[in-house]
Write a protein that holds these residues in place. Structure first.
Motif, PDB file in Angstrom:
ATOM      1  N   ARG A 192       2.810   4.481  -0.677  1.00 24.90           N
ATOM      2  CA  ARG A 192       2.750   5.490  -1.743  1.00 24.90           C
ATOM      3  C   ARG A 192       1.617   5.236  -2.730  1.00 24.90           C
ATOM      4  O   ARG A 192       1.734   5.524  -3.923  1.00 24.90           O
ATOM      5  CB  ARG A 192       4.085   5.580  -2.482  1.00 24.90           C
ATOM      6  N   THR A 193       0.500   4.714  -2.222  1.00 18.96           N
ATOM      7  CA  THR A 193      -0.668   4.513  -3.075  1.00 18.96           C
ATOM      8  C   THR A 193      -1.784   5.499  -2.749  1.00 18.96           C
ATOM      9  O   THR A 193      -2.906   5.353  -3.223  1.00 18.96           O
ATOM     10  CB  THR A 193      -1.212   3.081  -2.927  1.00 18.96           C
TER      11      THR A 193
ATOM     12  N   ARG B 284       0.814  -1.221   0.000  1.00 19.50           N
ATOM     13  CA  ARG B 284       0.000   0.000   0.000  1.00 19.50           C
ATOM     14  C   ARG B 284       0.852   1.278   0.000  1.00 19.50           C
ATOM     15  O   ARG B 284       0.303   2.368  -0.147  1.00 19.50           O
ATOM     16  CB  ARG B 284      -0.881   0.028   1.253  1.00 19.50           C
TER      17      ARG B 284
END
Length: 282
Positions: free
Chosen positions: A43-44, A41
């Protein structure tokens, strides 16, 4: 009554080592499971929810990573207590018996801002004392673990630094102070700047403690009572790597101690002196 084997070790000692090795293996697998969930997850653009302070946040990744850690622990130790930061895990380390301490994402503020210094930490304790621990920092590519006797980074044994001159040392003030105690942070920085060559603040206590264990840092200081999930795995690593961890009184640190002062042991008196200055009023 126990016997002594041919190599001079008692059966009881052998059993203890075997148990510690098994718990170390499980701690490593659990830390990897949690770190893998969080890394997927990273840097999403996931949303962060505020806790008690504006920069004290939690994400769904924290919860899912903790669930992944818990699933691994339950496979091998289904009846043992799990102490964790998120959701409905218990918050107090039991004084007797075995337990596990979990931080699914230590350094969540770094995590939600896209900074790379964060990780998953898992520690095994018996009667409140750590016997194994693992911390995984997947974006940095570093895995640390200890069986209580030796500390490893990426499979290689590490030890604390050998520096004896405080002016050649790098130390960090760890944890974070509320706005009504922000002056203590200033005093911490001043106390360290007066005594040591340089300062670092990573925003991830387990990464800072691991850095003392492998000699990258020479000391870590706070006058606060730290949460066990932020500290116990890293403290176990420092001790197994030859370092020293005490409270503000200079006594052996426990998960419920006030203040945490960690060092390579050689400059501990100077680090401790700096830590005691944080509470002083000028």
């Amino acid at each position: 009554m126990f016997t002594t084997s041919a190599d001079g070790h008692s059966d009881m000692e052998t059993d203890d080592r075997t148990e510690s090795a098994e718990r170390t293996t499980v701690a490593r697998r659990a830390a990897t499971a949690g770190a893998s969930v969080a890394a997927e997850r990273f840097r999403t653009g996931i949303d962060a929810e505020q806790k008690t302070e504006k920069i004290d946040v939690v994400t769904q990744a924290d919860r899912d990573a903790q669930a992944a850690v818990r699933d691994v622990l339950r496979e091998s130790y289904p009846d043992e207590a799990v102490v964790g930061e998120e959701d409905d895990e218990r918050k107090q380390v039991p004084d007797s018996g075995p337990a596990w301490i979990v931080d699914p994402i230590d350094g969540t503020t770094n995590y939600v801002r896209g900074m790379r210094v964060w990780g998953t930490a898992v520690a095994a304790v018996l009667d409140g004392q750590p016997v194994a621990g693992a911390s995984e920092f997947p974006v940095l590519g570093d895995r640390y673990w200890t069986d209580g006797e030796t500390t490893y980074r990426n499979g290689t044994q590490v030890t604390v630094s050998t520096k004896t001159d405080p002016e050649a040392c790098v130390v960090t003030p760890t944890m974070w102070w509320d706005f009504d105690a922000r002056g203590q942070y200033g005093r911490a920085c001043q106390a360290l700047a007066d005594r040591f060559g340089d300062l670092r603040r990573m925003g991830c206590a387990q990464a800072e403690l691991a850095a003392v264990a492998d000699g990258s840092l020479d000391g870590v200081v706070t006058n606060l009572r730290a949460f066990p999930w932020d500290t116990v795995a890293g403290v176990a690593m420092i001790r197994a790597a030859g370092g020293t961890v005490t409270d503000l009184a200079g006594d052996r640190w426990r998960h419920d101690s006030v203040g945490l002062v960690a060092s390579n042991g050689r400059v501990h008196d100077t680090v401790l002196d700096a830590a005691r200055q944080i509470d002083e009023r000028r």
